[in-house]
Write an enzyme that holds these catalytic residues in place. Structure first.
Site, PDB file in Angstrom:
ATOM      1  N   LYS A   1       0.832  -1.222   0.000  1.00  0.00           N
ATOM      2  CA  LYS A   1       0.000   0.000   0.000  1.00  0.00           C
ATOM      3  C   LYS A   1       0.861   1.264   0.000  1.00  0.00           C
ATOM      4  CE  LYS A   1      -4.049  -2.404   1.637  1.00  0.00           C
ATOM      5  NZ  LYS A   1      -3.504  -3.712   2.067  1.00  0.00           N
TER       6      LYS A   1
HETATM    7  P1  OMP Z   1      -7.810 -11.990   5.681  1.00  0.00           P
HETATM    8  O1  OMP Z   1      -8.945 -11.179   6.173  1.00  0.00           O
HETATM    9  O2  OMP Z   1      -7.064 -12.685   6.766  1.00  0.00           O
HETATM   10  O3  OMP Z   1      -8.211 -12.933   4.568  1.00  0.00           O
HETATM   11  O4  OMP Z   1      -6.733 -10.961   5.076  1.00  0.00           O
HETATM   12  C1  OMP Z   1      -7.058 -10.034   4.087  1.00  0.00           C
HETATM   13  C2  OMP Z   1      -5.810  -9.439   3.502  1.00  0.00           C
HETATM   14  O5  OMP Z   1      -6.170  -8.558   2.443  1.00  0.00           O
HETATM   15  C3  OMP Z   1      -4.972  -8.608   4.459  1.00  0.00           C
HETATM   16  O6  OMP Z   1      -3.611  -8.718   4.072  1.00  0.00           O
HETATM   17  C4  OMP Z   1      -5.461  -7.194   4.221  1.00  0.00           C
HETATM   18  O7  OMP Z   1      -4.465  -6.235   4.514  1.00  0.00           O
HETATM   19  C5  OMP Z   1      -5.759  -7.222   2.734  1.00  0.00           C
HETATM   20  N1  OMP Z   1      -6.816  -6.290   2.257  1.00  0.00           N
HETATM   21  C6  OMP Z   1      -8.048  -6.280   2.880  1.00  0.00           C
HETATM   22  O8  OMP Z   1      -8.345  -7.079   3.768  1.00  0.00           O
HETATM   23  N2  OMP Z   1      -8.982  -5.367   2.466  1.00  0.00           N
HETATM   24  C7  OMP Z   1      -8.764  -4.484   1.458  1.00  0.00           C
HETATM   25  O9  OMP Z   1      -9.649  -3.722   1.118  1.00  0.00           O
HETATM   26  C8  OMP Z   1      -7.524  -4.510   0.803  1.00  0.00           C
HETATM   27  C9  OMP Z   1      -6.595  -5.454   1.158  1.00  0.00           C
HETATM   28  C10 OMP Z   1      -5.441  -5.620   0.258  1.00  0.00           C
HETATM   29  O10 OMP Z   1      -5.046  -4.623  -0.367  1.00  0.00           O
HETATM   30  O11 OMP Z   1      -4.987  -6.725   0.042  1.00  0.00           O
END
Ligand code: OMP
Length: 274
Positions: A93
């Site tokens: 990011k």
């Molecule tokens: P889990 O919720 O464990 O599946 O993780 C989600 C991953 O996606 C994490 O690394 C978050 O930082 C990332 N993420 C989001 O959850 N929401 C977003 O809107 C964007 C991201 C991202 O850019 O990957």
């Protein structure tokens, strides 16, 4: 990796799963924790057990940066361990003034062999341009994120003739900075009700979709409104896969969790190839 190669991997392996290596020392199995290279061992075991079930791995840099220089080293070793067939995302990011962004781009695309990086669009075109100058590399711009706070800015009503919400304006404007071969957008699975709208604006772009599993997003809802003729989706799950088990058999459990998603994805992919 080119778009063609990515689509080829999706079609061949019948999966559009991206596994998030959000590896947290406090959540990995106890038997590994005391070992000096615990996180690297964990990542390698997860990659070995899941590589046939996914097309991409996403390394969220926060989980490595928190460990200082050792963490950066583990991230580097992890990204080198991921097979070249897989799309490697640095979830960092970033984005800053152009001069600084050019070093972020170099750090993740040259010093480290990532295929893609996540960036925030808030600083505008010149903050994103340096990432787009790399051939066969991808810039993944935050569009509509999965979190509660997306309502604070992304969902602000702006009501001009082309957009109702600020995030729509972001998609419209930022998609013109690059093209369908080097730009993707993040669209959170928890916002599936907006996917039809997103596809009206971006019929052909790939979307990186986090938020299934631990955040409660639903794969079917995402696919129904978000899949296009080339699939156009990379759906990420992190915690729901990598911490599916916490015993000696943690990697096998991760594989079972990934396979569940893959089996569902296979059905959806078969339906667009009929
Ligand atoms: P889990 O919720 O464990 O599946 O993780 C989600 C991953 O996606 C994490 O690394 C978050 O930082 C990332 N993420 C989001 O959850 N929401 C977003 O809107 C964007 C991201 C991202 O850019 O990957």
């Amino acid at each position: 990796m080119t778009r063609q190669e990515l689509v080829h991997q999706i079609k061949t392996k019948k999966t559009f799963l991206c596994i998030g290596l959000d590896t947290d020392i406090n959540k990995i199995p106890e038997h590994l924790r005391s070992q000096p290279d615990a996180i690297l061992q964990f990542n390698k075991a997860i990659i070995d057990a899941t590589k046939d079930l996914c097309v991409s791995y996403k390394i969220n840099t926060a989980f490595y940066e928190v460990l200082g220089s050792k963490g950066w080293d583990i991230m580097e070793q992890t990204v080198h361990y991921i097979p070249s067939t897989h799309f490697k995302i640095a979830d960092a990011k970033r984005a800053d003034i152009g001069n600084t962004s050019s070093y972020y781009a170099k750090a993740f695309f040259e010093t480290l062999p990532f295929d893609a990086i996540t960036v925030a669009p808030y600083m505008g075109e010149d903050s994103i341009r340096p990432f787009l100058e790399y051939e066969n590399k991808w810039t993944i711009i935050l569009g509509l994120t999965s979190n509660e706070g997306s309502k604070d800015f992304e969902m602000l009503t702006i009501k001009n003739e082309k957009a109702n919400f600020l995030y729509e304006q972001v998609l419209q404007t930022a998609s013109k900075w690059g093209n369908e071969n080097n730009v993707m957008f993040v669209a959170g699975a928890t916002k599936a009700e907006e996917f039809a709208n997103i596809r009206k604006i971006l019929p052909n772009h790939f979307l990186l979709v986090p938020g299934i599993g631990a955040q409660g997003g639903n794969l079917k809802d995402v696919v129904q409104a978000g899949m296009n003729k080339e699939c156009g989706l990379l759906v990420n799950a992190s915690r729901a896969i990598i911490y599916a088990g916490n015993g000696i058999d943690f990697a096998a459990q991760a594989s079972v969790a990934a396979e569940k998603y893959r089996n569902e994805m296979k059905i959806y992919l078969d339906s667009i190839n009929e």
